[in-house]
Design an enzyme around this catalytic site. Structure first.
Site, short mmCIF file in Angstrom:
data_model
loop_
_atom_site.label_atom_id
_atom_site.label_comp_id
_atom_site.label_asym_id
_atom_site.label_seq_id
_atom_site.Cartn_x
_atom_site.Cartn_y
_atom_site.Cartn_z
N LYS A 64 8.25 20.11 -4.26
CA LYS A 64 8.87 19.21 -3.61
C LYS A 64 8.81 19.30 -2.05
O LYS A 64 9.81 20.18 -1.78
CB LYS A 64 10.07 18.60 -4.13
CG LYS A 64 10.44 17.28 -3.59
CD LYS A 64 11.58 16.77 -4.29
CE LYS A 64 12.23 15.36 -3.56
NZ LYS A 64 13.17 14.81 -4.30
N ASP B 100 19.92 7.82 -8.49
CA ASP B 100 18.41 7.25 -8.58
C ASP B 100 18.18 7.10 -10.22
O ASP B 100 17.13 7.50 -10.47
CB ASP B 100 17.53 7.69 -7.79
CG ASP B 100 16.30 6.76 -7.62
OD1 ASP B 100 16.32 5.75 -7.86
OD2 ASP B 100 14.99 7.42 -7.16
N LYS C 283 1.55 13.56 -5.78
CA LYS C 283 2.08 12.30 -5.33
C LYS C 283 2.72 12.52 -4.08
O LYS C 283 3.15 13.40 -3.78
CB LYS C 283 3.18 11.97 -6.35
CG LYS C 283 3.80 10.69 -6.24
CD LYS C 283 4.83 10.51 -7.49
CE LYS C 283 5.46 8.97 -7.33
NZ LYS C 283 6.57 8.85 -8.31
N GLN C 284 2.55 11.21 -3.46
CA GLN C 284 3.42 11.19 -2.15
C GLN C 284 4.38 10.03 -2.01
O GLN C 284 3.75 8.94 -2.22
CB GLN C 284 2.31 10.98 -0.83
CG GLN C 284 3.07 11.11 0.36
CD GLN C 284 1.98 11.48 1.65
OE1 GLN C 284 1.25 12.28 1.43
NE2 GLN C 284 1.95 10.60 2.69
N GLY C 285 5.39 10.03 -1.76
CA GLY C 285 6.37 9.11 -1.65
C GLY C 285 6.90 8.97 -0.21
O GLY C 285 6.39 9.46 0.69
N ALA C 286 8.12 8.16 -0.04
CA ALA C 286 8.65 7.67 1.30
C ALA C 286 9.31 8.88 1.75
O ALA C 286 9.45 9.29 3.02
CB ALA C 286 9.52 6.76 1.08
N GLU C 287 9.98 9.99 0.98
CA GLU C 287 10.71 11.09 1.41
C GLU C 287 10.16 12.43 1.25
O GLU C 287 10.38 13.34 1.99
CB GLU C 287 12.11 11.02 0.61
CG GLU C 287 12.93 9.89 0.75
CD GLU C 287 13.43 9.81 2.27
OE1 GLU C 287 13.76 10.93 2.84
OE2 GLU C 287 13.58 8.82 2.76
N ALA C 288 9.13 12.35 0.35
CA ALA C 288 8.54 13.94 0.01
C ALA C 288 7.00 13.79 -0.43
O ALA C 288 6.60 12.60 -1.05
CB ALA C 288 9.38 14.60 -1.03
#
Length: 241
Positions: free
Chosen positions: A29, A136, A9-14
């Site tokens: 991560k 979160d 997975k790719q998110g905004a932070e990592a």
């Protein structure tokens, strides 16, 4: 060191990768570099956040909150190596699937939903009793995994809550604070996340809050009062725009 690195997975932070590390299914991560920041500042901030996340995971173990086991912290590569639960489901997907089954006439699983709400409330209270602020709280950051020595199939994964336990994940925004303000904000973040994601189950947060209160050892009135303050401020901002 790590065999067959695959992006999950790719998110905004990592970015999240999965691999085999020391023979164990492992989640990595990896935090991005922020090019808009000065390189020294970016390195310093990232290192501090990695340290904070790793510290929260370790502290949860002491608090009796299940989290992925921490394997390695690599500051040079901006990575945390931790346990990957191959058999797991997010609570978000669990709730969605339960409602799909009910709508398709395959049974009423309200008891399972109530049990999960109880698990969430008790777990969040354990965090707060130990001054751990998650930062979160969403149902995407909570996993249901089989208890030790329980091998479950795909269907029973959704139904037999007694065979499952809750695992908290993603402590990237976590902090350590004894203030009722931060605990109230944590609860408000959870309530807003549930309203936006699980509006088919409007009673969910109330059941979570009941379990949170029942599990309380101290200063519960102050925390709930602060939560209601934060909620009122949030509603006022929404109305004003």
């Amino acid at each position: 060191m790590c065999e067959e690195l695959k992006i999950l997975k790719q998110g905004a932070e990592a970015r999240l990768f999965i691999c085999q590390y020391l023979g164990q299914p492992t989640l990595i991560k990896e935090r991005f570099k922020k090019n808009y920041r000065h390189p020294d500042l970016d390195t310093s901030i990232t290192k501090e956040r990695i340290k904070n996340e790793a510290r929260a995971i370790v502290r949860c173990k002491t608090a009796g909150v299940k989290t992925p086991t921490l394997y390695l912290v690599d500051f040079e590569r901006r990575r945390i190596y931790m346990q990957h639960f191959v058999q797991s489901v997010t609570i978000k997907d669990f709730i969605i699937n339960i409602f799909n089954k009910v709508e398709n006439g395959s049974g009423d699983n309200a008891n399972s939903l109530d049990e999960v709400a109880k698990m969430i409330g008790q777990t969040v209270r354990k965090l707060h009793e130990n001054n751990i602020i998650h930062g979160d709280l969403t149902t995407s950051n909570m996993l249901l995994v089989p208890k030790l020595s329980v091998n479950i199939d795909q269907d029973s994964k959704w139904l037999n809550v007694e065979n499952l336990e809750l695992v908290m994940i993603d402590f990237g925004l976590s902090s350590f604070d004894s203030s009722t303000e931060d605990k109230g904000v944590d609860l408000y973040v959870l309530e807003r996340a549930l309203i936006s994601t699980h509006n088919d189950y409007p009673e969910l947060f109330g059941k979570i809050l009941d379990a949170y209160k029942a599990f309380s050892k101290s200063n519960i009135k102050e925390i709930i009062s602060k939560f209601e303050e934060v909620r009122a401020r949030g509603r006022k901002r929404t109305m004003v725009g």
